[in-house]
Design a protein around this motif. Sequence first.
Motif, mmCIF file in Angstrom:
data_model
loop_
_atom_site.group_PDB
_atom_site.id
_atom_site.type_symbol
_atom_site.label_atom_id
_atom_site.label_comp_id
_atom_site.label_asym_id
_atom_site.label_seq_id
_atom_site.Cartn_x
_atom_site.Cartn_y
_atom_site.Cartn_z
ATOM 1 N N GLN A 117 84.588 73.595 72.321
ATOM 2 C CA GLN A 117 84.460 74.682 71.579
ATOM 3 C C GLN A 117 85.491 75.178 70.540
ATOM 4 O O GLN A 117 84.936 75.595 69.353
ATOM 5 N N VAL A 131 77.184 74.908 70.166
ATOM 6 C CA VAL A 131 76.748 75.467 71.257
ATOM 7 C C VAL A 131 76.825 74.738 72.596
ATOM 8 O O VAL A 131 75.980 73.838 72.822
ATOM 9 N N LYS A 166 73.440 70.574 67.356
ATOM 10 C CA LYS A 166 73.545 72.039 67.579
ATOM 11 C C LYS A 166 74.086 72.469 69.008
ATOM 12 O O LYS A 166 74.903 73.331 69.274
ATOM 13 N N TYR A 167 73.576 71.767 70.104
ATOM 14 C CA TYR A 167 73.975 72.145 71.478
ATOM 15 C C TYR A 167 74.475 70.606 71.878
ATOM 16 O O TYR A 167 73.850 69.779 71.657
ATOM 17 N N TRP A 206 68.555 81.258 78.323
ATOM 18 C CA TRP A 206 69.660 80.882 77.615
ATOM 19 C C TRP A 206 69.257 80.618 76.201
ATOM 20 O O TRP A 206 70.453 80.811 75.397
ATOM 21 N N PRO A 212 79.357 82.547 79.894
ATOM 22 C CA PRO A 212 78.688 82.218 78.662
ATOM 23 C C PRO A 212 78.310 80.651 78.511
ATOM 24 O O PRO A 212 77.271 80.354 77.878
ATOM 25 N N GLY A 252 76.392 74.146 76.794
ATOM 26 C CA GLY A 252 75.817 74.633 78.055
ATOM 27 C C GLY A 252 76.334 73.993 79.104
ATOM 28 O O GLY A 252 76.318 72.894 78.887
ATOM 29 N N ASP A 260 69.268 83.244 73.784
ATOM 30 C CA ASP A 260 70.259 84.281 73.522
ATOM 31 C C ASP A 260 71.212 83.242 72.578
ATOM 32 O O ASP A 260 72.164 83.890 72.310
ATOM 33 N N ASN A 261 70.890 81.947 72.484
ATOM 34 C CA ASN A 261 71.951 81.015 71.853
ATOM 35 C C ASN A 261 71.203 80.451 70.676
ATOM 36 O O ASN A 261 71.816 79.231 70.314
#
Length: 299
Positions: A254, A261, A231-232, A295, A282, A263, A298-299
Amino acid sequence: MDTARPKYNIKAVSQRLGIQPGTLRAWERRYQMIRPSRNEAGHRLYTEEHIRILKWLMEKVDRGFTISQAVSLLESNQEVVVDTDNRDHSKQLVKLGDDLLDALLSFSENDAQKHLDHAFSLFTPETVAIDIIGPILINIGDLWEDNKITSAHEHFASQFIRSRIGMMLLSIPTDSMLPKALLVCGPNERHELGLLIFALFLKRKGYDVVFLGQSIAGGDIDIVIDEIKPKYMFMSCTLKKNIPITVRLAESLQKQYPDLVIGLGGYAYDRLSELDKKRIEPFIVGNSKKAWEAWLKDN
């Protein structure tokens, strides 16, 4: 009162708090929310701070939380249970960091082990990693760039820290209900220790962490993403010159993986102008536990 002095054995803590020794040992082994020191006989010794943390956790469990939920609350609200003077708390962290740094720059592995073990006996793994090891890494990098230490000093210190955090990562269980996170350094990046600290933070929260470390060959990241379906994805940069290519890769991935997601973190981003930071805001995860928590929320 000296809240940091180890003085209570497990029997005393059990009687004082009404918790079975077996339960206490199981909590420590699974969640590592505290790390009591040990005496010469190998028996656990707890501090007043440890007892406050355990009491706080037990109160949450008595109110209906699972121990896992209570530990998560502890990690995001540590100030609730730590009532020592903030100034003394900061001084203690600085002193522990200075002692550890001196041992590392003296190539004294035994002393470094002792200082780090002492730090873990007083503070949570996140506090040790973020507030002690993190500043040490910055300090060592600055000393090396200023030619005040040799590459041998930098390599010894980095290898020691990498080994200790790596062992901790392997020992921490994951929560199958939480998402998977892929961590890798940005293109051309070989400094992975900051990312390793972030991996520890995520692992302690229960995330299933796949840590690749140093940058990998171009195109290989697609294979990994297709294989593990995270997911991240987090990429780090310590060198400012590598930021543009890392940002381009993040933007490309992306578009290719809309549900992924992404980062970006690392000390290089602190050196950007406010305007440049705004352009990639972002993606920016930040370099503190508070920023990381925000962070993720929010994600």
